[in-house]
Design a protein around this motif. Structure first.
Motif, PDB file in Angstrom:
ATOM      1  N   ASN A  15       0.831  -1.189   0.000  1.00 39.24           N
ATOM      2  CA  ASN A  15       0.000   0.000   0.000  1.00 39.24           C
ATOM      3  C   ASN A  15       0.872   1.247   0.000  1.00 39.24           C
ATOM      4  N   VAL A  16       0.389   2.286  -0.649  1.00 48.47           N
ATOM      5  CA  VAL A  16       1.122   3.542  -0.717  1.00 48.47           C
ATOM      6  C   VAL A  16       1.046   4.218   0.654  1.00 48.47           C
ATOM      7  N   PRO A  17       2.190   4.549   1.246  1.00 50.05           N
ATOM      8  CA  PRO A  17       2.167   5.220   2.552  1.00 50.05           C
ATOM      9  C   PRO A  17       1.481   6.583   2.454  1.00 50.05           C
ATOM     10  N   ALA A  18       0.876   6.985   3.543  1.00 43.33           N
ATOM     11  CA  ALA A  18       0.163   8.263   3.571  1.00 43.33           C
ATOM     12  C   ALA A  18       1.095   9.435   3.269  1.00 43.33           C
ATOM     13  N   LEU A  19       2.340   9.352   3.726  1.00 43.19           N
ATOM     14  CA  LEU A  19       3.275  10.448   3.484  1.00 43.19           C
ATOM     15  C   LEU A  19       3.596  10.615   2.011  1.00 43.19           C
ATOM     16  N   VAL A  20       3.679   9.517   1.285  1.00 38.03           N
ATOM     17  CA  VAL A  20       3.932   9.588  -0.155  1.00 38.03           C
ATOM     18  C   VAL A  20       2.703  10.155  -0.864  1.00 38.03           C
ATOM     19  N   GLN A  21       1.510   9.748  -0.442  1.00 38.86           N
ATOM     20  CA  GLN A  21       0.289  10.299  -1.027  1.00 38.86           C
ATOM     21  C   GLN A  21       0.190  11.794  -0.768  1.00 38.86           C
ATOM     22  N   VAL A  22       0.512  12.204   0.451  1.00 35.65           N
ATOM     23  CA  VAL A  22       0.479  13.631   0.786  1.00 35.65           C
ATOM     24  C   VAL A  22       1.489  14.395  -0.058  1.00 35.65           C
ATOM     25  N   ALA A  23       2.683  13.842  -0.241  1.00 34.98           N
ATOM     26  CA  ALA A  23       3.714  14.507  -1.038  1.00 34.98           C
ATOM     27  C   ALA A  23       3.275  14.659  -2.489  1.00 34.98           C
ATOM     28  N   TRP A  87      12.479   6.486  -9.491  1.00 39.29           N
ATOM     29  CA  TRP A  87      13.073   7.516 -10.337  1.00 39.29           C
ATOM     30  C   TRP A  87      12.299   8.822 -10.233  1.00 39.29           C
ATOM     31  N   ALA A  88      11.012   8.766  -9.909  1.00 41.85           N
ATOM     32  CA  ALA A  88      10.190   9.981  -9.852  1.00 41.85           C
ATOM     33  C   ALA A  88      10.634  10.900  -8.728  1.00 41.85           C
ATOM     34  N   ARG A  89      10.985  10.326  -7.586  1.00 43.04           N
ATOM     35  CA  ARG A  89      11.417  11.202  -6.495  1.00 43.04           C
ATOM     36  C   ARG A  89      12.778  11.794  -6.784  1.00 43.04           C
ATOM     37  N   TRP A  90      13.651  11.071  -7.480  1.00 39.10           N
ATOM     38  CA  TRP A  90      14.954  11.627  -7.833  1.00 39.10           C
ATOM     39  C   TRP A  90      14.834  12.694  -8.914  1.00 39.10           C
ATOM     40  N   ILE A  91      13.961  12.486  -9.864  1.00 35.57           N
ATOM     41  CA  ILE A  91      13.755  13.514 -10.895  1.00 35.57           C
ATOM     42  C   ILE A  91      13.121  14.750 -10.285  1.00 35.57           C
ATOM     43  N   TYR A  92      12.181  14.560  -9.342  1.00 35.93           N
ATOM     44  CA  TYR A  92      11.591  15.712  -8.665  1.00 35.93           C
ATOM     45  C   TYR A  92      12.675  16.474  -7.887  1.00 35.93           C
ATOM     46  N   LEU A 139       9.859  20.759   1.965  1.00 35.14           N
ATOM     47  CA  LEU A 139       9.063  19.893   2.838  1.00 35.14           C
ATOM     48  C   LEU A 139       8.568  18.652   2.107  1.00 35.14           C
ATOM     49  N   VAL A 140       8.178  18.804   0.844  1.00 35.74           N
ATOM     50  CA  VAL A 140       7.759  17.643   0.052  1.00 35.74           C
ATOM     51  C   VAL A 140       8.929  16.687  -0.129  1.00 35.74           C
ATOM     52  N   LEU A 141      10.107  17.226  -0.416  1.00 36.29           N
ATOM     53  CA  LEU A 141      11.284  16.364  -0.565  1.00 36.29           C
ATOM     54  C   LEU A 141      11.589  15.628   0.732  1.00 36.29           C
ATOM     55  N   MET A 142      11.401  16.301   1.852  1.00 38.45           N
ATOM     56  CA  MET A 142      11.619  15.635   3.137  1.00 38.45           C
ATOM     57  C   MET A 142      10.618  14.497   3.332  1.00 38.45           C
TER      58      MET A 142
END
Length: 157
Positions: A15-23, A87-92, A139-142
């Motif tokens: 399941n997708v963690p809530a923090l990733v969904q929030v980000a 790769w999406a978080r690294w590109i972001y 904050l999103v990156l964190m």
């Protein structure tokens, strides 16, 4: 068409963690709010004038188009983050480094400061304004890199 097609996997998915969904949601909402605030500030005539000024030279047009591409890449990253694409978080992260680097350089006079820069009297004031402007993205990156649940989610996908 594969982007919208439903895929079926025979194995269980985490399941997708809530923090990733929030980000991911924050990325989309920040960009939408940025556009809304710019449109509200400039109005329709101001937007036309901004685009007209942005395409006066080839270099300005390139910078303007690159900034639009950057926004679309960020939104694509937001949708890919929910799918667990590492790769999406690294590109972001890379888009944020590029945007902050260009804003810093343009504000110091190494670009086109009349269109894409931050006003300030000194380097310290410009840096403070840049950090305050980029604080939501930081904050999103964190949220994507610091919590163990987020790191585990991207490692397992």
């Amino acid at each position: 068409m594969r982007f919208f097609s439903k895929t079926r996997h025979s194995h269980a998915r985490l399941n997708v963690p809530a923090l990733v969904q929030v980000a991911a949601l924050a990325i989309i909402l920040i960009r939408a709010l940025d556009l809304l605030m710019i449109f509200n500030l400039l109005g329709p005539q101001g937007m036309v004038e901004f685009v007209r000024r942005s395409v006066q030279t080839w270099t300005l047009t390139l910078v303007f188009m690159a900034s639009l591409v950057l926004v679309f890449v960020e939104i694509l990253c937001a949708f890919s983050l929910v799918k667990g694409r590492n790769w999406a978080r690294w590109i972001y992260f890379l888009t944020q480094v590029i945007a902050a680097g260009y804003l810093w350089a343009a504000s110091l006079g190494y670009g086109y400061p009349e269109l894409f820069s931050i006003a300030g009297e000194s380097k310290r004031e410009i840096l403070r304004s840049l950090v305050m402007q980029k604080l939501p993205d930081i904050l999103v990156l964190m949220l994507l890199f610091v919590p163990a649940t987020s790191r585990r989610f991207f490692r397992l996908q």
